[in-house]
Design a protein around this motif. Structure first.
Motif, PDB file in Angstrom:
ATOM      1  N   THR A 122       0.945  -1.323  -0.069  1.00  0.00           N
ATOM      2  CA  THR A 122      -0.260   0.526   0.222  1.00  0.00           C
ATOM      3  C   THR A 122       0.963   1.331   0.043  1.00  0.00           C
ATOM      4  N   CYS A 123       1.675   0.922   0.873  1.00  0.00           N
ATOM      5  CA  CYS A 123       2.718   1.995   1.482  1.00  0.00           C
ATOM      6  C   CYS A 123       3.446   2.819  -0.530  1.00  0.00           C
ATOM      7  N   ASN A 124       4.003   1.743  -1.199  1.00  0.00           N
ATOM      8  CA  ASN A 124       4.374   1.710  -2.404  1.00  0.00           C
ATOM      9  C   ASN A 124       3.546   2.185  -3.532  1.00  0.00           C
ATOM     10  N   ASP A 125       2.237   1.745  -3.273  1.00  0.00           N
ATOM     11  CA  ASP A 125       1.274   2.234  -4.408  1.00  0.00           C
ATOM     12  C   ASP A 125       1.302   3.729  -4.068  1.00  0.00           C
ATOM     13  N   GLY A 126       1.432   4.531  -2.663  1.00  0.00           N
ATOM     14  CA  GLY A 126       1.550   5.839  -2.946  1.00  0.00           C
ATOM     15  C   GLY A 126       2.650   6.922  -3.274  1.00  0.00           C
ATOM     16  N   LEU A 127       3.800   5.839  -2.932  1.00  0.00           N
ATOM     17  CA  LEU A 127       4.684   6.596  -3.652  1.00  0.00           C
ATOM     18  C   LEU A 127       5.431   6.898  -4.875  1.00  0.00           C
ATOM     19  N   SER A 128       5.048   5.506  -5.525  1.00  0.00           N
ATOM     20  CA  SER A 128       4.983   5.295  -6.941  1.00  0.00           C
ATOM     21  C   SER A 128       4.476   6.615  -7.753  1.00  0.00           C
ATOM     22  N   LYS A 129       3.687   7.158  -7.119  1.00  0.00           N
ATOM     23  CA  LYS A 129       2.318   8.808  -8.041  1.00  0.00           C
ATOM     24  C   LYS A 129       3.267   9.382  -7.779  1.00  0.00           C
ATOM     25  N   MET A 130       4.706  10.177  -6.315  1.00  0.00           N
ATOM     26  CA  MET A 130       5.142  10.904  -6.184  1.00  0.00           C
ATOM     27  C   MET A 130       5.792  11.953  -7.416  1.00  0.00           C
ATOM     28  N   LYS A 131       6.121  12.663  -7.359  1.00  0.00           N
ATOM     29  CA  LYS A 131       7.439  13.525  -7.929  1.00  0.00           C
ATOM     30  C   LYS A 131       8.393  14.073  -6.967  1.00  0.00           C
ATOM     31  N   PRO A 132       9.576  13.700  -7.483  1.00  0.00           N
ATOM     32  CA  PRO A 132      10.765  12.567  -7.600  1.00  0.00           C
ATOM     33  C   PRO A 132       9.773  11.187  -6.544  1.00  0.00           C
ATOM     34  N   VAL A 133       9.881  10.015  -7.332  1.00  0.00           N
ATOM     35  CA  VAL A 133       9.287   8.552  -7.237  1.00  0.00           C
ATOM     36  C   VAL A 133      10.998   8.864  -5.914  1.00  0.00           C
ATOM     37  N   PRO A 134      10.702   8.186  -4.666  1.00  0.00           N
ATOM     38  CA  PRO A 134      11.533   7.455  -4.169  1.00  0.00           C
ATOM     39  C   PRO A 134      11.704   6.351  -4.094  1.00  0.00           C
ATOM     40  N   GLN A 135      12.561   6.519  -4.430  1.00  0.00           N
ATOM     41  CA  GLN A 135      12.895   5.036  -5.580  1.00  0.00           C
ATOM     42  C   GLN A 135      13.870   3.963  -4.259  1.00  0.00           C
ATOM     43  N   VAL A 136      14.613   4.945  -3.144  1.00  0.00           N
ATOM     44  CA  VAL A 136      15.678   4.128  -2.204  1.00  0.00           C
ATOM     45  C   VAL A 136      14.161   3.488  -1.366  1.00  0.00           C
ATOM     46  N   VAL A 137      12.907   4.167  -1.515  1.00  0.00           N
ATOM     47  CA  VAL A 137      12.311   3.821  -0.251  1.00  0.00           C
ATOM     48  C   VAL A 137      10.970   2.939  -0.787  1.00  0.00           C
ATOM     49  N   ILE A 138      11.021   3.170  -1.934  1.00  0.00           N
ATOM     50  CA  ILE A 138       9.822   1.937  -2.923  1.00  0.00           C
ATOM     51  C   ILE A 138      10.709   0.667  -2.435  1.00  0.00           C
ATOM     52  N   THR A 139      12.207   0.231  -3.075  1.00  0.00           N
ATOM     53  CA  THR A 139      13.038  -0.522  -3.130  1.00  0.00           C
ATOM     54  C   THR A 139      13.164  -1.064  -1.394  1.00  0.00           C
ATOM     55  N   LYS A 140      13.861  -0.352  -0.153  1.00  0.00           N
ATOM     56  CA  LYS A 140      13.185  -0.991   0.971  1.00  0.00           C
ATOM     57  C   LYS A 140      12.100  -1.232   0.938  1.00  0.00           C
ATOM     58  N   ASN A 141      11.170  -0.853   1.153  1.00  0.00           N
ATOM     59  CA  ASN A 141       9.908  -1.471   1.609  1.00  0.00           C
ATOM     60  C   ASN A 141       9.705  -3.234   0.532  1.00  0.00           C
ATOM     61  N   SER A 142      10.300  -3.378  -1.105  1.00  0.00           N
ATOM     62  CA  SER A 142       9.810  -3.741  -1.295  1.00  0.00           C
ATOM     63  C   SER A 142      10.865  -5.734  -0.955  1.00  0.00           C
ATOM     64  N   ASP A 143      11.345  -5.060  -0.955  1.00  0.00           N
ATOM     65  CA  ASP A 143      12.379  -5.852   0.578  1.00  0.00           C
ATOM     66  C   ASP A 143      12.057  -6.349   1.176  1.00  0.00           C
ATOM     67  N   ILE A 144      11.444  -5.492   2.423  1.00  0.00           N
ATOM     68  CA  ILE A 144      10.399  -6.063   3.696  1.00  0.00           C
ATOM     69  C   ILE A 144       9.447  -6.767   3.267  1.00  0.00           C
ATOM     70  N   SER A 145       9.371  -6.481   2.433  1.00  0.00           N
ATOM     71  CA  SER A 145       7.337  -7.159   1.603  1.00  0.00           C
ATOM     72  C   SER A 145       7.960  -8.913   1.088  1.00  0.00           C
ATOM     73  N   SER A 146       9.245  -9.119   0.863  1.00  0.00           N
ATOM     74  CA  SER A 146       9.926  -9.702   0.792  1.00  0.00           C
ATOM     75  C   SER A 146      10.205 -10.628   2.075  1.00  0.00           C
ATOM     76  N   MET A 147      10.374  -9.834   2.554  1.00  0.00           N
ATOM     77  CA  MET A 147      11.079 -11.069   3.995  1.00  0.00           C
ATOM     78  C   MET A 147       9.815 -10.960   5.009  1.00  0.00           C
ATOM     79  N   SER A 148       8.748 -11.177   4.141  1.00  0.00           N
ATOM     80  CA  SER A 148       7.130 -10.463   4.809  1.00  0.00           C
ATOM     81  C   SER A 148       6.574 -12.000   4.316  1.00  0.00           C
ATOM     82  N   SER A 149       7.090 -12.590   2.786  1.00  0.00           N
ATOM     83  CA  SER A 149       6.883 -13.445   2.254  1.00  0.00           C
ATOM     84  C   SER A 149       7.211 -14.609   2.340  1.00  0.00           C
ATOM     85  N   ILE A 150       8.534 -14.527   3.141  1.00  0.00           N
ATOM     86  CA  ILE A 150       9.890 -15.430   3.100  1.00  0.00           C
ATOM     87  C   ILE A 150       9.095 -16.078   4.395  1.00  0.00           C
TER      88      ILE A 150
END
Length: 166
Positions: A122-150
């Motif tokens: 959900t957080c990444n959905d909102g961040l991806s619409k920002m200008k400029p896109v905070p890619q570092v935070v989005i990547t960290k969120n994706s890593d956190i999601s991956s840990m949850s999946s594991i």
């Protein structure tokens, strides 16, 4: 002897799974390689380790997103504020996840870890619409999601007595 082989086979299968899937291979390089003592953990210990690691990453992401507060307005600020709230909620659920893990309440653990997974998406959905896109935070969120999946895979395939999806 058969139980020993089965246990080690399942562990080897899990490690292979982590290495084959590309997003999880990066996870392996980040977490498992620098900490050799992780190889001595049982599955419950590994889940605890991952939740604690996830908590540190979530705290770091919260600190990073707060830096955007003074530099954003309008919809971007709403996305930042939403992420802050979701990070706080994730930290709460990670704390609860550790408590229910200790009691071996795996159904509740599934729910607690699932919250964090959903919050990061959900957080990444909102961040991806920002200008400029905070890619570092989005990547960290994706890593956190991956840990949850594991954690959810370990829970489903190795901790629960009744396997539903494995």
């Amino acid at each position: 002897m058969a139980a020993y082989i089965k246990k080690n086979f399942l562990l080897a299968l899990m490690v292979l799974f982590l290495l084959v899937v590309s997003s999880y291979a990066r996870f392996n390089m980040m977490i498992l390689n620098p900490t050799p003592e992780i190889t001595k953990l049982d599955f419950s210990g590994l889940v605890k380790f991952l939740i604690n690691y996830q908590t540190r990453n979530t705290s770091d992401a919260l600190k990073q997103i707060k830096m955007y507060e003074g530099n954003t307005t309008g919809e971007d600020l709403k996305a930042v504020k939403l992420c802050e709230e979701l990070y706080d909620d994730s930290l709460f659920h990670n704390e609860r996840a550790l408590k229910v893990l200790a009691t071996k309440d795996y159904d509740s653990l599934n729910i607690e870890v699932g919250f964090t997974l959903a919050y990061m998406d959900t957080c990444n959905d909102g961040l991806s619409k920002m200008k400029p896109v905070p890619q570092v935070v989005i990547t960290k969120n994706s890593d956190i999601s991956s840990m949850s999946s594991i954690v959810l895979v370990i829970l489903e395939c190795f901790l629960r007595k009744v396997k539903i999806r494995c």
